[in-house]
Design a protein around this motif. Structure first.
Motif, PDB file in Angstrom:
ATOM      1  N   UNK A 229       0.812  -1.228   0.000  1.00 19.43           N
ATOM      2  CA  UNK A 229       0.000   0.000   0.000  1.00 19.43           C
ATOM      3  C   UNK A 229       0.841   1.272   0.000  1.00 19.43           C
ATOM      4  N   UNK A 230       1.987   1.247   0.646  1.00 24.77           N
ATOM      5  CA  UNK A 230       2.832   2.446   0.720  1.00 24.77           C
ATOM      6  C   UNK A 230       3.477   2.799  -0.624  1.00 24.77           C
ATOM      7  N   UNK A 231       3.432   1.892  -1.588  1.00 21.51           N
ATOM      8  CA  UNK A 231       3.993   2.151  -2.914  1.00 21.51           C
ATOM      9  C   UNK A 231       2.930   2.515  -3.949  1.00 21.51           C
TER      10      UNK A 231
ATOM     11  N   UNK B  40       0.939   3.672  -9.390  1.00 18.22           N
ATOM     12  CA  UNK B  40      -0.048   4.312 -10.276  1.00 18.22           C
ATOM     13  C   UNK B  40       0.635   5.154 -11.350  1.00 18.22           C
ATOM     14  N   UNK B  41       1.755   5.793 -11.006  1.00 20.15           N
ATOM     15  CA  UNK B  41       2.494   6.570 -12.018  1.00 20.15           C
ATOM     16  C   UNK B  41       3.085   5.641 -13.081  1.00 20.15           C
ATOM     17  N   UNK B  42       3.536   4.485 -12.671  1.00 21.54           N
ATOM     18  CA  UNK B  42       4.104   3.507 -13.604  1.00 21.54           C
ATOM     19  C   UNK B  42       3.034   2.731 -14.371  1.00 21.54           C
ATOM     20  N   UNK B  43       1.904   2.517 -13.724  1.00 18.60           N
ATOM     21  CA  UNK B  43       0.849   1.648 -14.262  1.00 18.60           C
ATOM     22  C   UNK B  43      -0.497   2.364 -14.149  1.00 18.60           C
ATOM     23  N   UNK B  44      -0.773   3.287 -15.058  1.00 16.83           N
ATOM     24  CA  UNK B  44      -2.015   4.060 -14.940  1.00 16.83           C
ATOM     25  C   UNK B  44      -3.288   3.233 -15.066  1.00 16.83           C
ATOM     26  N   UNK B  45      -3.164   1.981 -15.500  1.00 21.85           N
ATOM     27  CA  UNK B  45      -4.349   1.128 -15.605  1.00 21.85           C
ATOM     28  C   UNK B  45      -4.764   0.509 -14.273  1.00 21.85           C
TER      29      UNK B  45
ATOM     30  N   UNK C 143       5.264  -7.500  -6.336  1.00 20.40           N
ATOM     31  CA  UNK C 143       5.965  -6.710  -7.347  1.00 20.40           C
ATOM     32  C   UNK C 143       6.152  -5.318  -6.770  1.00 20.40           C
ATOM     33  N   UNK C 144       7.389  -4.844  -6.748  1.00 21.60           N
ATOM     34  CA  UNK C 144       7.660  -3.527  -6.186  1.00 21.60           C
ATOM     35  C   UNK C 144       7.725  -2.476  -7.286  1.00 21.60           C
ATOM     36  N   UNK C 145       7.554  -1.236  -6.877  1.00 21.34           N
ATOM     37  CA  UNK C 145       7.648  -0.128  -7.827  1.00 21.34           C
ATOM     38  C   UNK C 145       9.045  -0.094  -8.447  1.00 21.34           C
ATOM     39  N   UNK C 146      10.075  -0.333  -7.660  1.00 20.48           N
ATOM     40  CA  UNK C 146      11.450  -0.333  -8.190  1.00 20.48           C
ATOM     41  C   UNK C 146      11.636  -1.411  -9.246  1.00 20.48           C
ATOM     42  N   UNK C 147      11.109  -2.585  -8.968  1.00 20.61           N
ATOM     43  CA  UNK C 147      11.217  -3.699  -9.916  1.00 20.61           C
ATOM     44  C   UNK C 147      10.522  -3.360 -11.234  1.00 20.61           C
ATOM     45  N   UNK C 148       9.335  -2.789 -11.159  1.00 19.08           N
ATOM     46  CA  UNK C 148       8.597  -2.422 -12.371  1.00 19.08           C
ATOM     47  C   UNK C 148       9.283  -1.274 -13.107  1.00 19.08           C
ATOM     48  N   UNK C 149       9.840  -0.334 -12.368  1.00 17.97           N
ATOM     49  CA  UNK C 149      10.566   0.791 -12.971  1.00 17.97           C
ATOM     50  C   UNK C 149      11.797   0.278 -13.733  1.00 17.97           C
ATOM     51  N   UNK C 150      12.531  -0.649 -13.122  1.00 17.75           N
ATOM     52  CA  UNK C 150      13.712  -1.229 -13.785  1.00 17.75           C
ATOM     53  C   UNK C 150      13.302  -1.956 -15.064  1.00 17.75           C
ATOM     54  N   UNK C 151      12.206  -2.722 -14.995  1.00 20.94           N
ATOM     55  CA  UNK C 151      11.731  -3.450 -16.167  1.00 20.94           C
ATOM     56  C   UNK C 151      11.375  -2.467 -17.275  1.00 20.94           C
ATOM     57  N   UNK C 152      10.689  -1.391 -16.926  1.00 22.75           N
ATOM     58  CA  UNK C 152      10.283  -0.398 -17.919  1.00 22.75           C
ATOM     59  C   UNK C 152      11.505   0.259 -18.565  1.00 22.75           C
ATOM     60  N   UNK C 153      12.496   0.603 -17.748  1.00 27.02           N
ATOM     61  CA  UNK C 153      13.735   1.202 -18.285  1.00 27.02           C
ATOM     62  C   UNK C 153      14.467   0.230 -19.191  1.00 27.02           C
ATOM     63  N   UNK C 154      14.536  -1.019 -18.797  1.00 22.03           N
ATOM     64  CA  UNK C 154      15.277  -2.027 -19.559  1.00 22.03           C
ATOM     65  C   UNK C 154      14.616  -2.352 -20.895  1.00 22.03           C
TER      66      UNK C 154
END
Length: 94
Positions: free
Chosen positions: A16-18, A23-28, A60-71
């Motif tokens: 919940x704290x993330x 939401x910024x990474x996954x607007x859906x 799934x953490x925000x950092x993990x999803x952010x890294x995937x998106x960057x990669x």
């Protein structure tokens, strides 16, 4: 006790704290964590109960999803989150 032939479903799970970062990474995603959680718990009840499936909650953490998106340079959609949850569940299983 789990039956050997019980289908296993990996479900993406979030902290919940993330939620604001997610939401910024996954607007859906749902507008609030509470909305998402209610839907996720209802899905678990349906899949685990009436459909007799084993559910594995996979964080799934925000950092993990952010890294995937960057990669990859791709958007983090629901389909992608599901695929990442399955991969993470496979890594965690004995």
């Amino acid at each position: 006790m789990e039956q050997p032939d019980t289908p296993v479903i990996a479900m993406a799970w979030y902290r919940p704290e993330e939620w604001a970062d997610l939401r910024r990474l996954c607007p859906d995603l749902d507008d609030t964590y509470e909305e998402w959680l209610a839907q996720a718990e209802a899905a678990i009840e349906e899949l685990g109960g009436s459909l007799n499936m084993q559910i594995v909650k996979t964080l799934l953490t925000a950092d993990e999803l952010r890294r995937w998106k960057r990669a990859t340079g791709r958007e983090v959609t629901g389909k992608i989150r599901s695929q990442l949850a399955v991969k993470a569940a496979k890594r965690q299983s004995p």
